[in-house]
Write an enzyme that holds these catalytic residues in place. Sequence first.
Site, short mmCIF file in Angstrom:
data_model
loop_
_atom_site.label_atom_id
_atom_site.label_comp_id
_atom_site.label_asym_id
_atom_site.label_seq_id
_atom_site.Cartn_x
_atom_site.Cartn_y
_atom_site.Cartn_z
N ALA A 18 50.18 -45.81 -18.74
CA ALA A 18 49.92 -46.04 -17.31
C ALA A 18 50.19 -47.48 -16.90
O ALA A 18 50.52 -47.75 -15.75
CB ALA A 18 48.48 -45.66 -16.99
N CYS A 19 50.01 -48.38 -17.80
CA CYS A 19 50.16 -49.79 -17.46
C CYS A 19 50.90 -50.50 -18.57
O CYS A 19 50.49 -50.37 -19.72
CB CYS A 19 48.78 -50.41 -17.26
SG CYS A 19 48.84 -52.13 -16.78
N PRO A 20 52.00 -51.20 -18.34
CA PRO A 20 52.59 -51.49 -17.05
C PRO A 20 53.36 -50.33 -16.43
O PRO A 20 53.72 -50.40 -15.27
CB PRO A 20 53.54 -52.65 -17.35
CG PRO A 20 53.93 -52.45 -18.77
CD PRO A 20 52.71 -51.88 -19.43
N SER B 291 50.50 -52.08 -22.01
CA SER B 291 50.03 -53.43 -21.64
C SER B 291 50.11 -54.41 -22.80
O SER B 291 49.64 -54.11 -23.90
CB SER B 291 48.58 -53.39 -21.21
OG SER B 291 48.33 -52.32 -20.35
#
Lengths: 81, 377
Positions: A18-20, B291
């Site tokens: 989901a992130c990034p 991330s």
Amino acid sequence: MTLTAPAFTKSIDARGMACPGPLLALIGAIRQGQVGDEYEVISSDAGSRTDIPAWLAKAKHELVAVVEGDGFARFIVRKAH
Amino acid sequence: MPARVVVLGGGVGGTLVANLLSKELGQEATVTVVDGTGMHLYQPGFLYVALDQANALWLTRDERTLLRKNVGLVVDQATKIDPVAQTVTLAHGETLAYDYLVVSTGSRILRDAVPGYGDTHDFYSLDGALRLREELRRFEGGRILVGVAGIPYKCPPAPVEFVLMLDEYLRKRGIRSRSSITLLSPLNRAFTIESASKLVQPIFDKQGVSLSTFFNVETVDAAKRTVSSLEGETAEYDLLVLVPPHKGSPVIEASVLGDAGGWIPTDRNTLQHKAYERIFAIGDATDLPISKSGSTAHFEAPVVASRIASFIRGTAPKTAYGGRVMCFLETGGGRATSLRFDYAHPPIPPKPSRVWHWAKWIFNRAYWVTVPQGRVG
């Protein structure tokens, strides 16, 4: 183009990340790439179906194909400039 | 003979994986951390230093004090990995042999990769945060642009957190009315996660923070005070704060073990190098489109430690990385939300509240006596 045996410059499997997220990963890859490079982005995020084409249109890169899978979509993209 | 495990990099991931392996394997393995500085840096604190909310002294500790006593620490730079001979060469000439290698070398920032970057500000290093803090103390109002000059970059929420905390900072100083704040977002919304963006956008609107979308910073013209995007747009500023481009560690490039960005091609579940099964990668060092953050390294380290222990004992691996990440997103005004997700579960961020702000505060303060030792999972 043969989608079953692709020869992409880079394949980005961003499913569940989901992130990034898939689009940022694609932008990062295109920034580092060469004109004519082809990228495959695999995304399970429904938003990618609008976000990825929208950025490609603004940045003037090419969306070659969108291939629907089971719970995900594969975007084939070419760096145009 | 005990198995030899070498860990490159003494950050969140490297320190934790070394401590977990030492605890699990005892005399069955020698665990050695190689770190170029021997100092452990708590990078999430940069944001608070830049905005005058924290003292820089809080951000560093001697790495030795964070490692279990049976873990060796070599303060030297790894310059070359030979994946066939299974050795690591160090800058001062020593060579370490390994049975298993963990690459937790993080990322580095490359300001010079942006044409015209010059003295543009950032909060992605301790020096950068301190310099920005001084600039903000002198700032008397004007147009502030905050943008992203390269992907991937550490801590994707950081630019959003920065603009909202900057808004609060300028209000406290009484110069908010003389200032404008614009986030130049690389995407078509404020933040990568759509649900979090929907929480953040009303706060932007209420606080008068502007958003410029699909603006991926490409060049800076310091003389004209303009910044241009790869999408072909230009914006004017009085103060420019950018996330600089990031790259993997030079040792990955020198050893031809990474991709064009110097990131290790890593299996998303086993965290092994795709070509060398005895090399593992965690945290920023991987090429995974997840991330780049201490949180990711924190949740990957136990998986790598467990899998290496299984290999050494000749048993089947018991765990795999499921994409777990948990982090906080400051939304200004003493409030925050949290982002928790894994490969199978997208994030559902709660409404920003003081609870999550204090949770982040406590986590930051407690970091030194919890995370490196594996006391929070």
